[in-house]
Design an enzyme around this catalytic site. Sequence first.
Site, PDB file in Angstrom:
ATOM      1  N   SER A 193       0.828  -1.200   0.000  1.00  0.00           N
ATOM      2  CA  SER A 193       0.000   0.000   0.000  1.00  0.00           C
ATOM      3  C   SER A 193       0.865   1.253   0.000  1.00  0.00           C
ATOM      4  O   SER A 193       1.989   1.250   0.527  1.00  0.00           O
ATOM      5  CB  SER A 193      -0.907   0.023   1.233  1.00  0.00           C
ATOM      6  OG  SER A 193      -1.525   1.281   1.405  1.00  0.00           O
TER       7      SER A 193
ATOM      8  N   TYR B 294      -1.366  -0.360  10.168  1.00  0.00           N
ATOM      9  CA  TYR B 294      -1.485  -0.728   8.755  1.00  0.00           C
ATOM     10  C   TYR B 294      -0.250  -0.313   7.958  1.00  0.00           C
ATOM     11  O   TYR B 294       0.316  -1.111   7.197  1.00  0.00           O
ATOM     12  CB  TYR B 294      -2.732  -0.064   8.169  1.00  0.00           C
ATOM     13  CG  TYR B 294      -2.976  -0.364   6.706  1.00  0.00           C
ATOM     14  CD1 TYR B 294      -3.360  -1.626   6.293  1.00  0.00           C
ATOM     15  CD2 TYR B 294      -2.828   0.634   5.744  1.00  0.00           C
ATOM     16  CE1 TYR B 294      -3.597  -1.902   4.952  1.00  0.00           C
ATOM     17  CE2 TYR B 294      -3.065   0.370   4.401  1.00  0.00           C
ATOM     18  CZ  TYR B 294      -3.442  -0.894   4.008  1.00  0.00           C
ATOM     19  OH  TYR B 294      -3.668  -1.155   2.676  1.00  0.00           O
TER      20      TYR B 294
ATOM     21  N   LYS C 245       2.400  -2.769   6.011  1.00  0.00           N
ATOM     22  CA  LYS C 245       2.582  -2.712   4.560  1.00  0.00           C
ATOM     23  C   LYS C 245       4.011  -2.307   4.188  1.00  0.00           C
ATOM     24  O   LYS C 245       4.537  -2.759   3.155  1.00  0.00           O
ATOM     25  CB  LYS C 245       1.566  -1.751   3.947  1.00  0.00           C
ATOM     26  CG  LYS C 245       0.139  -2.297   3.944  1.00  0.00           C
ATOM     27  CD  LYS C 245       0.022  -3.631   3.223  1.00  0.00           C
ATOM     28  CE  LYS C 245      -1.431  -4.041   2.986  1.00  0.00           C
ATOM     29  NZ  LYS C 245      -1.548  -5.376   2.358  1.00  0.00           N
TER      30      LYS C 245
END
Length: 263
Positions: free
Chosen positions: A147, A160, A164
């Site tokens: 991401s 997150y 990633k």
Amino acid sequence: MTILDLFRVTDKVAVVTGAGRGIGAATAVALAEAGADVVISSRTEAELHEVAARIEQAGRKAHVVAADLSAPDAAAALAAAAQETFGRLDIVVNNVGGTYPRPLLDTTVEFLEEAFRFNVSTAHALTVAAAPAMLADCGGAIVNISSVMGRVAGRGFAAYGTAKAALAHYTRLAATDLSPRIRVNAIAVGSVATSALDVVVRNDELRGKMEAATPLHVIGDADHIAATAVYLASGAGGYVTGKVFEVDGGLQVPNLEFGLPDL
């Protein structure tokens, strides 16, 4: 042979995780349209059967495995499913992942570790399980879905974004270990119109703000990611390994803030 033939994966076998909808579904169908049979997995069996029907409409075979892929062992089992069903394994797309945004001081150690397991450990488990099958044949290609939040900093993304970013560097490390016969690359995805962005896509004001803050002034489509995955999995990407492709509309900073206040 034409240049388009390099993008074919005729008679190859692929595994795509998180394939019930969104990027995973689009990628599974794209690989089928490029010539592959596909093992597809996610939690929701009904969604998988819809994707399987699309794969079969493309003239290829699908094998459905409904599983909770937050468990690394379940992800690893997909390599054996591909061998048992189709007799080989050539392509893996580690798409399953995701973590809800959360303020830093509300991000517990357990939440951080869960994000890492779901986004990194599952990819590692399937990669390690798939590699022997690939090496027993003609090698293969692995595509990890990372991401933009693994590269840029936005409030609320400690878990997150960290996971990633780890997946992106894991891609480089795995590519070094598995070269020259297995190529490993990643796609750093920007804002794509999937169910995860439904709240934004359905709200004209929020969508307008996100588009205005994106250099290309549009929200991406799952097919943009699927097309990149086909490139990386096919002979067209045969001289590429250890790279993270940024398919994000040109983002250098987050294009939607949650308005979390200063502490």
